[in-house]
Write a protein that holds these residues in place. Structure first.
Motif, PDB file in Angstrom:
ATOM      1  N   GLN A   1     -10.516 -24.058 -57.051  1.00  0.00           N
ATOM      2  CA  GLN A   1     -10.676 -24.169 -55.604  1.00  0.00           C
ATOM      3  C   GLN A   1     -11.273 -22.887 -55.055  1.00  0.00           C
ATOM      4  OE1 GLN A   1      -9.955 -26.968 -54.087  1.00  0.00           O
ATOM      5  NE2 GLN A   1     -10.241 -26.395 -51.946  1.00  0.00           N
ATOM      6  N   VAL A   2     -12.223 -23.014 -54.174  1.00  0.00           N
ATOM      7  CA  VAL A   2     -12.866 -21.867 -53.555  1.00  0.00           C
ATOM      8  C   VAL A   2     -12.715 -21.981 -52.041  1.00  0.00           C
ATOM      9  CG1 VAL A   2     -15.047 -20.674 -53.158  1.00  0.00           C
ATOM     10  CG2 VAL A   2     -14.547 -21.636 -55.416  1.00  0.00           C
ATOM     11  N   GLN A   3     -12.277 -20.930 -51.422  1.00  0.00           N
ATOM     12  CA  GLN A   3     -12.211 -20.888 -49.957  1.00  0.00           C
ATOM     13  C   GLN A   3     -13.265 -19.921 -49.447  1.00  0.00           C
ATOM     14  OE1 GLN A   3      -8.034 -19.996 -49.155  1.00  0.00           O
ATOM     15  NE2 GLN A   3      -7.703 -22.159 -48.710  1.00  0.00           N
ATOM     16  N   LEU A   4     -13.932 -20.334 -48.388  1.00  0.00           N
ATOM     17  CA  LEU A   4     -15.021 -19.547 -47.820  1.00  0.00           C
ATOM     18  C   LEU A   4     -14.709 -19.227 -46.366  1.00  0.00           C
ATOM     19  CD1 LEU A   4     -17.954 -21.742 -49.197  1.00  0.00           C
ATOM     20  CD2 LEU A   4     -17.020 -19.653 -50.211  1.00  0.00           C
ATOM     21  N   VAL A   5     -14.911 -17.967 -45.996  1.00  0.00           N
ATOM     22  CA  VAL A   5     -14.649 -17.548 -44.623  1.00  0.00           C
ATOM     23  C   VAL A   5     -15.865 -16.799 -44.101  1.00  0.00           C
ATOM     24  CG1 VAL A   5     -13.177 -16.213 -43.087  1.00  0.00           C
ATOM     25  CG2 VAL A   5     -12.179 -17.392 -45.057  1.00  0.00           C
ATOM     26  N   GLU A   6     -16.472 -17.364 -43.062  1.00  0.00           N
ATOM     27  CA  GLU A   6     -17.645 -16.742 -42.463  1.00  0.00           C
ATOM     28  C   GLU A   6     -17.247 -15.804 -41.328  1.00  0.00           C
ATOM     29  OE1 GLU A   6     -18.822 -21.198 -43.094  1.00  0.00           O
ATOM     30  OE2 GLU A   6     -17.089 -20.054 -42.351  1.00  0.00           O
ATOM     31  N   SER A   7     -18.104 -14.842 -41.078  1.00  0.00           N
ATOM     32  CA  SER A   7     -17.934 -13.948 -39.935  1.00  0.00           C
ATOM     33  C   SER A   7     -19.297 -13.388 -39.551  1.00  0.00           C
ATOM     34  CB  SER A   7     -16.965 -12.811 -40.258  1.00  0.00           C
ATOM     35  OG  SER A   7     -17.479 -12.007 -41.301  1.00  0.00           O
ATOM     36  N   GLY A   8     -19.343 -12.751 -38.385  1.00  0.00           N
ATOM     37  CA  GLY A   8     -20.567 -12.083 -37.972  1.00  0.00           C
ATOM     38  C   GLY A   8     -21.365 -12.793 -36.906  1.00  0.00           C
ATOM     39  N   GLY A   9     -20.933 -13.990 -36.537  1.00  0.00           N
ATOM     40  CA  GLY A   9     -21.637 -14.693 -35.477  1.00  0.00           C
ATOM     41  C   GLY A   9     -21.407 -14.032 -34.127  1.00  0.00           C
ATOM     42  N   GLY A  10     -22.151 -14.506 -33.134  1.00  0.00           N
ATOM     43  CA  GLY A  10     -21.987 -13.952 -31.797  1.00  0.00           C
ATOM     44  C   GLY A  10     -23.141 -14.328 -30.903  1.00  0.00           C
ATOM     45  N   LEU A  11     -23.204 -13.659 -29.773  1.00  0.00           N
ATOM     46  CA  LEU A  11     -24.253 -13.881 -28.786  1.00  0.00           C
ATOM     47  C   LEU A  11     -25.275 -12.762 -28.885  1.00  0.00           C
ATOM     48  CD1 LEU A  11     -25.381 -15.307 -26.234  1.00  0.00           C
ATOM     49  CD2 LEU A  11     -23.815 -13.868 -24.888  1.00  0.00           C
ATOM     50  N   VAL A  12     -26.549 -13.124 -28.950  1.00  0.00           N
ATOM     51  CA  VAL A  12     -27.608 -12.132 -29.074  1.00  0.00           C
ATOM     52  C   VAL A  12     -28.818 -12.618 -28.289  1.00  0.00           C
ATOM     53  CG1 VAL A  12     -28.532 -13.155 -31.194  1.00  0.00           C
ATOM     54  CG2 VAL A  12     -28.886 -10.725 -30.738  1.00  0.00           C
ATOM     55  N   GLN A  13     -29.606 -11.692 -27.795  1.00  0.00           N
ATOM     56  CA  GLN A  13     -30.821 -12.059 -27.069  1.00  0.00           C
ATOM     57  C   GLN A  13     -31.943 -12.400 -28.041  1.00  0.00           C
ATOM     58  OE1 GLN A  13     -31.597  -8.776 -24.369  1.00  0.00           O
ATOM     59  NE2 GLN A  13     -30.733  -9.968 -22.690  1.00  0.00           N
ATOM     60  N   GLU A  14     -32.885 -13.169 -27.559  1.00  0.00           N
ATOM     61  CA  GLU A  14     -34.058 -13.489 -28.376  1.00  0.00           C
ATOM     62  C   GLU A  14     -34.702 -12.210 -28.879  1.00  0.00           C
ATOM     63  OE1 GLU A  14     -36.793 -16.089 -26.281  1.00  0.00           O
ATOM     64  OE2 GLU A  14     -36.408 -17.594 -27.819  1.00  0.00           O
ATOM     65  N   GLY A  15     -35.116 -12.261 -30.145  1.00  0.00           N
ATOM     66  CA  GLY A  15     -35.701 -11.086 -30.758  1.00  0.00           C
ATOM     67  C   GLY A  15     -34.692 -10.180 -31.434  1.00  0.00           C
ATOM     68  N   GLY A  16     -33.433 -10.443 -31.197  1.00  0.00           N
ATOM     69  CA  GLY A  16     -32.375  -9.617 -31.772  1.00  0.00           C
ATOM     70  C   GLY A  16     -32.036 -10.011 -33.197  1.00  0.00           C
ATOM     71  N   SER A  17     -30.997  -9.367 -33.716  1.00  0.00           N
ATOM     72  CA  SER A  17     -30.598  -9.565 -35.110  1.00  0.00           C
ATOM     73  C   SER A  17     -29.090  -9.761 -35.221  1.00  0.00           C
ATOM     74  CB  SER A  17     -30.997  -8.351 -35.955  1.00  0.00           C
ATOM     75  OG  SER A  17     -32.391  -8.156 -35.943  1.00  0.00           O
ATOM     76  N   LEU A  18     -28.710 -10.483 -36.241  1.00  0.00           N
ATOM     77  CA  LEU A  18     -27.305 -10.640 -36.611  1.00  0.00           C
ATOM     78  C   LEU A  18     -27.226 -10.709 -38.126  1.00  0.00           C
ATOM     79  CD1 LEU A  18     -25.847 -13.360 -34.177  1.00  0.00           C
ATOM     80  CD2 LEU A  18     -25.196 -10.952 -34.267  1.00  0.00           C
ATOM     81  N   LYS A  19     -26.093 -10.288 -38.651  1.00  0.00           N
ATOM     82  CA  LYS A  19     -25.864 -10.412 -40.092  1.00  0.00           C
ATOM     83  C   LYS A  19     -24.564 -11.162 -40.306  1.00  0.00           C
ATOM     84  CE  LYS A  19     -25.847  -7.781 -44.416  1.00  0.00           C
ATOM     85  NZ  LYS A  19     -25.999  -6.431 -45.032  1.00  0.00           N
ATOM     86  N   LEU A  20     -24.665 -12.328 -40.905  1.00  0.00           N
ATOM     87  CA  LEU A  20     -23.493 -13.142 -41.205  1.00  0.00           C
ATOM     88  C   LEU A  20     -22.966 -12.798 -42.597  1.00  0.00           C
ATOM     89  CD1 LEU A  20     -24.681 -16.654 -39.949  1.00  0.00           C
ATOM     90  CD2 LEU A  20     -23.677 -14.761 -38.653  1.00  0.00           C
ATOM     91  N   SER A  21     -21.655 -12.862 -42.725  1.00  0.00           N
ATOM     92  CA  SER A  21     -21.013 -12.644 -44.013  1.00  0.00           C
ATOM     93  C   SER A  21     -20.159 -13.857 -44.356  1.00  0.00           C
ATOM     94  CB  SER A  21     -20.125 -11.397 -43.972  1.00  0.00           C
ATOM     95  OG  SER A  21     -20.867 -10.241 -43.660  1.00  0.00           O
ATOM     96  N   VAL A  23     -17.107 -14.535 -47.171  1.00  0.00           N
ATOM     97  CA  VAL A  23     -16.268 -14.045 -48.258  1.00  0.00           C
ATOM     98  C   VAL A  23     -15.645 -15.229 -48.974  1.00  0.00           C
ATOM     99  CG1 VAL A  23     -14.307 -12.613 -48.875  1.00  0.00           C
ATOM    100  CG2 VAL A  23     -15.796 -11.921 -47.001  1.00  0.00           C
ATOM    101  N   ALA A  24     -15.775 -15.227 -50.285  1.00  0.00           N
ATOM    102  CA  ALA A  24     -15.234 -16.320 -51.098  1.00  0.00           C
ATOM    103  C   ALA A  24     -13.986 -15.859 -51.838  1.00  0.00           C
ATOM    104  CB  ALA A  24     -16.279 -16.783 -52.107  1.00  0.00           C
ATOM    105  N   SER A  25     -13.008 -16.735 -51.902  1.00  0.00           N
ATOM    106  CA  SER A  25     -11.812 -16.425 -52.674  1.00  0.00           C
ATOM    107  C   SER A  25     -12.002 -16.920 -54.103  1.00  0.00           C
ATOM    108  CB  SER A  25     -10.593 -17.115 -52.060  1.00  0.00           C
ATOM    109  OG  SER A  25     -10.747 -18.509 -52.148  1.00  0.00           O
ATOM    110  N   GLY A  26     -11.327 -16.272 -55.035  1.00  0.00           N
ATOM    111  CA  GLY A  26     -11.335 -16.769 -56.400  1.00  0.00           C
ATOM    112  C   GLY A  26     -12.444 -16.188 -57.263  1.00  0.00           C
TER     113      GLY A  26
END
Length: 122
Positions: A1-21, A23-26
């Motif tokens: 079994q693998v559990q996945l947890v995302e993070s890093g989302g949010g609100l950003v203006q056009e042209g901006g950047s975000l980095k999503l992560s 993390v997987a268990s196991g």
């Protein structure tokens, strides 16, 4: 079994950047291909980017090529989606997924995270 947890989302203006992560268990993380999908309101879930188990191969949806990068850190059991030059149409819930097959469809992936919201404003 693998559990996945995302993070890093949010609100950003056009042209901006975000980095999503994601993390997987196991210890099985190293054996899985990893993918990022997204789903906008009223639309079907779509493939965004994928990376093979050994990082040798990556692929991207045409609309994000040149703007998004996918990578993985085996030591941290983490896969990343770096998003640059964001556009309003990138607004969606982004999901991380793990599977045996390096593919571009949901059927290729067995395990899914809960998603993280990305909102790009004009």
């Amino acid at each position: 079994q693998v559990q996945l947890v995302e993070s890093g989302g949010g609100l950003v203006q056009e042209g901006g950047s975000l980095k999503l992560s994601c993390v997987a268990s196991g210890p099985a993380f190293i054996r899985f291909a990893m993918g990022w999908f997204r789903q906008a309101p009223g639309k079907e879930r779509e493939f965004v980017a994928g990376i093979s188990w050994n990082s040798a191969r990556t692929n991207f949806q045409d609309s994000v090529k040149g703007r998004f990068t996918i990578s993985r850190d085996t030591a941290k059991n983490t896969v990343y989606l770096e998003m640059n030059s964001l556009k309003e149409e990138d607004t969606a819930v982004y999901y991380c997924a793990a599977g045996v097959v390096f593919g571009t469809t949901s059927r290729s992936y067995y395990y899914w995270g809960q998603g993280t919201q990305v909102t790009v404003s004009a």
